[in-house]
Write a protein that holds these residues in place. Sequence first.
Motif, PDB file in Angstrom:
ATOM      1  N   VAL A  29      10.551  14.911 -36.529  1.00 53.37           N
ATOM      2  CA  VAL A  29      11.140  15.716 -35.462  1.00 53.37           C
ATOM      3  C   VAL A  29      10.847  15.125 -34.088  1.00 53.37           C
ATOM      4  O   VAL A  29       9.856  14.442 -33.882  1.00 53.37           O
ATOM      5  CB  VAL A  29      10.636  17.181 -35.506  1.00 53.37           C
ATOM      6  N   ILE A  30      11.751  15.406 -33.161  1.00 51.40           N
ATOM      7  CA  ILE A  30      11.596  15.076 -31.745  1.00 51.40           C
ATOM      8  C   ILE A  30      11.633  16.402 -31.000  1.00 51.40           C
ATOM      9  O   ILE A  30      12.548  17.199 -31.192  1.00 51.40           O
ATOM     10  CB  ILE A  30      12.728  14.150 -31.261  1.00 51.40           C
ATOM     11  N   ILE A  31      10.648  16.630 -30.151  1.00 52.12           N
ATOM     12  CA  ILE A  31      10.518  17.914 -29.463  1.00 52.12           C
ATOM     13  C   ILE A  31      10.707  17.711 -27.967  1.00 52.12           C
ATOM     14  O   ILE A  31      10.067  16.852 -27.363  1.00 52.12           O
ATOM     15  CB  ILE A  31       9.118  18.517 -29.707  1.00 52.12           C
TER      16      ILE A  31
ATOM     17  N   ASP B 176      10.506  22.931 -22.450  1.00 57.77           N
ATOM     18  CA  ASP B 176      10.952  23.270 -21.099  1.00 57.77           C
ATOM     19  C   ASP B 176       9.760  23.780 -20.292  1.00 57.77           C
ATOM     20  O   ASP B 176       8.982  24.595 -20.779  1.00 57.77           O
ATOM     21  CB  ASP B 176      12.038  24.343 -21.184  1.00 57.77           C
ATOM     22  N   ARG B 177       9.626  23.310 -19.070  1.00 58.54           N
ATOM     23  CA  ARG B 177       8.495  23.695 -18.225  1.00 58.54           C
ATOM     24  C   ARG B 177       8.451  25.206 -17.986  1.00 58.54           C
ATOM     25  O   ARG B 177       7.388  25.810 -17.979  1.00 58.54           O
ATOM     26  CB  ARG B 177       8.592  22.970 -16.877  1.00 58.54           C
ATOM     27  N   ASP B 178       9.603  25.835 -17.787  1.00 59.60           N
ATOM     28  CA  ASP B 178       9.641  27.270 -17.521  1.00 59.60           C
ATOM     29  C   ASP B 178       9.795  28.099 -18.796  1.00 59.60           C
ATOM     30  O   ASP B 178       9.822  29.319 -18.741  1.00 59.60           O
ATOM     31  CB  ASP B 178      10.795  27.599 -16.569  1.00 59.60           C
ATOM     32  N   GLY B 179       9.926  27.427 -19.928  1.00 59.73           N
ATOM     33  CA  GLY B 179      10.078  28.111 -21.208  1.00 59.73           C
ATOM     34  C   GLY B 179       8.891  27.813 -22.101  1.00 59.73           C
ATOM     35  O   GLY B 179       7.753  28.102 -21.762  1.00 59.73           O
ATOM     36  N   ILE B 180       9.164  27.205 -23.224  1.00 59.73           N
ATOM     37  CA  ILE B 180       8.110  26.858 -24.171  1.00 59.73           C
ATOM     38  C   ILE B 180       7.813  25.362 -24.034  1.00 59.73           C
ATOM     39  O   ILE B 180       8.697  24.530 -24.249  1.00 59.73           O
ATOM     40  CB  ILE B 180       8.540  27.179 -25.615  1.00 59.73           C
ATOM     41  N   PRO B 181       6.576  24.987 -23.673  1.00 57.37           N
ATOM     42  CA  PRO B 181       6.243  23.580 -23.501  1.00 57.37           C
ATOM     43  C   PRO B 181       6.199  22.822 -24.834  1.00 57.37           C
ATOM     44  O   PRO B 181       5.933  23.404 -25.895  1.00 57.37           O
ATOM     45  CB  PRO B 181       4.872  23.606 -22.841  1.00 57.37           C
TER      46      PRO B 181
ATOM     47  N   CYS C 215       2.963  24.320 -33.512  1.00 60.23           N
ATOM     48  CA  CYS C 215       3.599  25.189 -34.513  1.00 60.23           C
ATOM     49  C   CYS C 215       4.202  24.372 -35.655  1.00 60.23           C
ATOM     50  O   CYS C 215       4.113  24.764 -36.815  1.00 60.23           O
ATOM     51  CB  CYS C 215       4.686  26.043 -33.864  1.00 60.23           C
ATOM     52  N   LEU C 216       4.809  23.240 -35.332  1.00 56.36           N
ATOM     53  CA  LEU C 216       5.465  22.433 -36.353  1.00 56.36           C
ATOM     54  C   LEU C 216       4.482  21.637 -37.209  1.00 56.36           C
ATOM     55  O   LEU C 216       4.795  21.295 -38.346  1.00 56.36           O
ATOM     56  CB  LEU C 216       6.490  21.503 -35.725  1.00 56.36           C
ATOM     57  N   LYS C 217       3.301  21.328 -36.680  1.00 56.40           N
ATOM     58  CA  LYS C 217       2.304  20.601 -37.462  1.00 56.40           C
ATOM     59  C   LYS C 217       1.923  21.376 -38.717  1.00 56.40           C
ATOM     60  O   LYS C 217       1.683  20.791 -39.767  1.00 56.40           O
ATOM     61  CB  LYS C 217       1.052  20.337 -36.629  1.00 56.40           C
ATOM     62  N   ALA C 218       1.892  22.690 -38.621  1.00 55.22           N
ATOM     63  CA  ALA C 218       1.519  23.532 -39.762  1.00 55.22           C
ATOM     64  C   ALA C 218       2.600  23.549 -40.835  1.00 55.22           C
ATOM     65  O   ALA C 218       2.338  23.957 -41.966  1.00 55.22           O
ATOM     66  CB  ALA C 218       1.235  24.944 -39.284  1.00 55.22           C
TER      67      ALA C 218
ATOM     68  N   SER D 133       7.038  14.147 -28.386  1.00 55.65           N
ATOM     69  CA  SER D 133       6.937  15.490 -27.824  1.00 55.65           C
ATOM     70  C   SER D 133       6.799  15.371 -26.308  1.00 55.65           C
ATOM     71  O   SER D 133       5.965  14.610 -25.820  1.00 55.65           O
ATOM     72  CB  SER D 133       5.722  16.207 -28.406  1.00 55.65           C
ATOM     73  N   ALA D 134       7.624  16.113 -25.582  1.00 53.24           N
ATOM     74  CA  ALA D 134       7.580  16.072 -24.120  1.00 53.24           C
ATOM     75  C   ALA D 134       7.960  17.426 -23.557  1.00 53.24           C
ATOM     76  O   ALA D 134       8.616  18.229 -24.219  1.00 53.24           O
ATOM     77  CB  ALA D 134       8.528  15.019 -23.579  1.00 53.24           C
ATOM     78  N   THR D 135       7.518  17.653 -22.328  1.00 55.70           N
ATOM     79  CA  THR D 135       7.907  18.857 -21.596  1.00 55.70           C
ATOM     80  C   THR D 135       8.667  18.399 -20.367  1.00 55.70           C
ATOM     81  O   THR D 135       8.153  17.601 -19.569  1.00 55.70           O
ATOM     82  CB  THR D 135       6.666  19.673 -21.185  1.00 55.70           C
ATOM     83  N   GLU D 136       9.880  18.840 -20.214  1.00 56.74           N
ATOM     84  CA  GLU D 136      10.743  18.432 -19.113  1.00 56.74           C
ATOM     85  C   GLU D 136      11.036  19.598 -18.186  1.00 56.74           C
ATOM     86  O   GLU D 136      10.887  20.757 -18.570  1.00 56.74           O
ATOM     87  CB  GLU D 136      12.063  17.863 -19.645  1.00 56.74           C
TER      88      GLU D 136
END
Length: 43
Positions: A9-11, A14-19, A26-29, A37-40
């Motif tokens: 997966v590629i994640i 969103d800075r104002d939403g879910i980082p 959550c996905l590691k589990a 994985s990045a926060t934009e």
Amino acid sequence: MSLFDGKKVIIIGDRDGIPGPAIEECLKATGAEVLFSATECFV
């Protein structure tokens, strides 16, 4: 067996939403392999 078991997966969070790191934890589990994985900031 999970829906994401063995998937890559590629994640993009969103800075104002879910980082990205929160989604990644959550996905590691689920058995998914996180490739990126990045926060934009979408303005």
